[in-house]
Design a protein around this motif. Sequence first.
Motif, PDB file in Angstrom:
ATOM      1  N   VAL A 174     -36.507  54.136 -71.652  1.00  0.00           N
ATOM      2  CA  VAL A 174     -35.936  55.320 -72.297  1.00  0.00           C
ATOM      3  C   VAL A 174     -34.586  55.624 -71.658  1.00  0.00           C
ATOM      4  N   PRO A 175     -33.528  55.869 -72.442  1.00  0.00           N
ATOM      5  CA  PRO A 175     -32.224  56.176 -71.856  1.00  0.00           C
ATOM      6  C   PRO A 175     -32.291  57.382 -70.927  1.00  0.00           C
ATOM      7  N   ARG A 176     -31.593  57.296 -69.805  1.00  0.00           N
ATOM      8  CA  ARG A 176     -31.596  58.375 -68.830  1.00  0.00           C
ATOM      9  C   ARG A 176     -30.691  59.513 -69.290  1.00  0.00           C
ATOM     10  N   PRO A 190     -20.974  52.418 -68.270  1.00  0.00           N
ATOM     11  CA  PRO A 190     -21.836  52.046 -67.138  1.00  0.00           C
ATOM     12  C   PRO A 190     -22.004  53.205 -66.166  1.00  0.00           C
ATOM     13  N   ALA A 191     -23.051  53.146 -65.354  1.00  0.00           N
ATOM     14  CA  ALA A 191     -23.321  54.209 -64.394  1.00  0.00           C
ATOM     15  C   ALA A 191     -22.170  54.337 -63.404  1.00  0.00           C
ATOM     16  N   ALA A 192     -21.790  55.571 -63.121  1.00  0.00           N
ATOM     17  CA  ALA A 192     -20.684  55.828 -62.218  1.00  0.00           C
ATOM     18  C   ALA A 192     -21.082  55.552 -60.770  1.00  0.00           C
ATOM     19  N   VAL A 207     -22.835  55.338 -53.661  1.00  0.00           N
ATOM     20  CA  VAL A 207     -24.024  55.729 -54.417  1.00  0.00           C
ATOM     21  C   VAL A 207     -23.742  55.545 -55.904  1.00  0.00           C
ATOM     22  N   VAL A 208     -24.784  55.240 -56.642  1.00  0.00           N
ATOM     23  CA  VAL A 208     -24.696  54.955 -58.072  1.00  0.00           C
ATOM     24  C   VAL A 208     -25.438  56.049 -58.834  1.00  0.00           C
TER      25      VAL A 208
END
Length: 335
Positions: A174-176, A190-192, A207-208
Motif C-alpha cells: 500500500v502506498p505510504r 523517490p523518497a527524500a 536518513v530516508v
Amino acid sequence: MNDQQIPAVAVYGAGGHTGKFVVAELRRRAIPVVAVGRDASRLPAGVPGREAAIDDPVALDRAFAGCAVVVNCAGPFLDTAAPVVEAALRAGCSYLDVTAEQASAQATFQAYDGPARAAGVAVIPAAGFYGGLADLLASALAGAEPVERISTAVALDRWWPTEGTRRTGERNRVPRVVVEDGRLVPMGLPAASIDWRFDAPHGAQTVVEMPFSEIVTLSRHLRVRSLRSYLSASALADVRDADTPAPSASDALGRSEQRFAMEVVVAGPAGTRRAVARGQDIYAVSAPLIAEAVVRLLDPAYPRSGALALGEAFDARDFLRALTPTHLATAFDPV
C-alpha cells in the motif's frame, strides 16, 4: 491484587518473535496470560495455550473467552487485525496491536471506533515501537495545541529483520502516506534523503523518508500541519538485503545487541522542542510499551473507550515515566 483478581490477557501470535517478548513481560508483571496462535506447537511453555486459526472465528472466540484484553502480535496486520479485533469485541475485550503498517492502523481506526465505544472497550492499534513510541513522544511535546510541523527520525545501528518483518514487507504494498496541509496525502517519490544529527552514539546520519504507522496514529488526534518520518539509510539497507540475518539473543532477556534512538521534533507557536528515546532492540521494547498499556486498561477506573492512539488513550508523559529508565532513556529539550 493477586493473580486470581487480575483478568487474563490473551496474546495472539504468542509464538512469534515479538509475541514471546510480550508474554514474558506480562508474566514479569504477574499478569495472567493466555498464549494464542495458529500453531500450538510454537506457543511458549509455562502459560495456558490455545490454538486458533485467523480464519476460524469460533476458535478465536474460544481462545479469547474469559480474557479482558487481547494483544495481537501476529502480522501481517493487513490480514490479522480485522478478525482479531472483531473476536476481541465479541468477547468484550479491549484490543492492542503492534502494527507498523499504515493501512492496517488506518482501517482499524475507521472501522472499529463506533463498535468499541458501543462495547465500552478500547481498541489501540500500533502500540509498539513503530506507531506507539513516536506517538507518546510527540503527544508529550505537543499537548492539545495545534502545531506547524512534527518530524520523527529513527537511527538503528543495525536492523536484523525477523521472519514476520520480511513477510509483512512482501505483503504490504500500500502506498505510504504523510501529512501535508493537515491532510493525509501520498508520500512523494523517490523518497527524500536528509542529514540528521542524532546524539551519541549514533551521531550524524543520512536518513530516508520512511513513514510507518506513527503518521496515522499522530494525525488521528494531534492537530499538525506537516508530519514526516525518517529512518537511517543504513538500517533501511539492512532490512532490504535478503542476506541480513534474523536477530539473535545477546542477553538473558533475549534481546539482540541492536541499539536505537528515536527523535521527535515539534515546531509550533511555543517554539521548537525535541524528545528523544533510546534503548535496545526495537522488537523487545514493544513488550514494555504493550504491558504498560495493558496495566492501565485493566484498571477499573480507566475512562476511555473507542479506537484510540496510544498517546491519546493515556497521559503520554506519565506513560513514558513509567518506562524510564528500566526500558528507555528519554529526554525532552528545547531546540
